[in-house]
Design a protein around this motif. Sequence first.
Motif, PDB file in Angstrom:
ATOM      1  N   ASP A  15       0.840  -1.186   0.000  1.00  0.00           N
ATOM      2  CA  ASP A  15       0.000   0.000   0.000  1.00  0.00           C
ATOM      3  C   ASP A  15       0.879   1.241   0.000  1.00  0.00           C
ATOM      4  O   ASP A  15       2.082   1.160   0.233  1.00  0.00           O
ATOM      5  CB  ASP A  15      -0.925   0.012   1.219  1.00  0.00           C
ATOM      6  CG  ASP A  15      -2.183   0.868   1.001  1.00  0.00           C
ATOM      7  OD1 ASP A  15      -2.350   1.420  -0.117  1.00  0.00           O
ATOM      8  OD2 ASP A  15      -2.980   0.985   1.933  1.00  0.00           O
ATOM      9  N   GLU A  16       0.230   2.376  -0.252  1.00  0.00           N
ATOM     10  CA  GLU A  16       0.914   3.663  -0.204  1.00  0.00           C
ATOM     11  C   GLU A  16       0.424   4.429   1.021  1.00  0.00           C
ATOM     12  O   GLU A  16      -0.722   4.279   1.429  1.00  0.00           O
ATOM     13  CB  GLU A  16       0.600   4.524  -1.441  1.00  0.00           C
ATOM     14  CG  GLU A  16       0.938   3.900  -2.764  1.00  0.00           C
ATOM     15  CD  GLU A  16      -0.173   3.028  -3.321  1.00  0.00           C
ATOM     16  OE1 GLU A  16       0.132   2.235  -4.222  1.00  0.00           O
ATOM     17  OE2 GLU A  16      -1.324   3.114  -2.865  1.00  0.00           O
ATOM     18  N   THR A  17       1.306   5.267   1.549  1.00  0.00           N
ATOM     19  CA  THR A  17       0.923   6.135   2.659  1.00  0.00           C
ATOM     20  C   THR A  17       1.768   7.394   2.613  1.00  0.00           C
ATOM     21  O   THR A  17       2.892   7.372   2.107  1.00  0.00           O
ATOM     22  CB  THR A  17       1.087   5.429   4.023  1.00  0.00           C
ATOM     23  OG1 THR A  17       0.524   6.254   5.035  1.00  0.00           O
ATOM     24  CG2 THR A  17       2.537   5.144   4.341  1.00  0.00           C
ATOM     25  N   TRP A  18       1.203   8.474   3.123  1.00  0.00           N
ATOM     26  CA  TRP A  18       1.967   9.707   3.242  1.00  0.00           C
ATOM     27  C   TRP A  18       2.824   9.634   4.496  1.00  0.00           C
ATOM     28  O   TRP A  18       2.359   9.224   5.547  1.00  0.00           O
ATOM     29  CB  TRP A  18       1.037  10.916   3.338  1.00  0.00           C
ATOM     30  CG  TRP A  18       0.405  11.284   2.039  1.00  0.00           C
ATOM     31  CD1 TRP A  18      -0.896  11.103   1.685  1.00  0.00           C
ATOM     32  CD2 TRP A  18       1.043  11.890   0.907  1.00  0.00           C
ATOM     33  NE1 TRP A  18      -1.104  11.552   0.416  1.00  0.00           N
ATOM     34  CE2 TRP A  18       0.067  12.047  -0.096  1.00  0.00           C
ATOM     35  CE3 TRP A  18       2.339  12.310   0.641  1.00  0.00           C
ATOM     36  CZ2 TRP A  18       0.346  12.612  -1.332  1.00  0.00           C
ATOM     37  CZ3 TRP A  18       2.617  12.864  -0.597  1.00  0.00           C
ATOM     38  CH2 TRP A  18       1.634  13.012  -1.568  1.00  0.00           C
TER      39      TRP A  18
END
Length: 184
Positions: free
Chosen positions: A72-75
């Motif tokens: 997944d992507e996250t800031w």
Amino acid sequence: MSLRELASEVNISFKSVHNILIDILGMKRVAARLVPKELNFVQRAQRKHVAEDMVSRASTDPTFMKRIITGDETWVYEYDMQTSQQSSEWRPENEPKPKKPRQSRSKIKVMLTVFFDYRGVVHSEFLPKGETVNKEYYLGVMKRLRESIRRKRPDLWQHNSWMLHHDNAPSHTAIIVKEFLAKN
């Protein structure tokens, strides 16, 4: 406040403050609990269905869970977080944990994409400045992920037995990404 700060504030010994709070008032130090976002009925039902399916597969195949690579992507923001110890409070034993709002984010941030399995991180990368996560970028990530799996998880690569688990973000479900995943 810490016990030392309380002792200093009321001008009594650390041990006295400790005895008053714990032995006499029955208080204990508890950390705040972050409140997750609410899921609607359909989202909860879908998560339950997927979890039941995974448990069913895991009961028939002992290696099933070890073959899943999740991503997944996250800031990632630039700010100092309080540790749970720093944000804990003294509360009576029967009181619920305090709720703590999420900390306001700094303006300096970078997108992190990470893939991991039960052994740890398989692949991670930061989104280059000025780019967005779109189908072309994510296709490149998938290609680099395959190379990382080949290098870091040769057992999964050799038997082509790994499974990718990611969410349904638009860049993940784009036709060119789906075609690449089906082919590879």
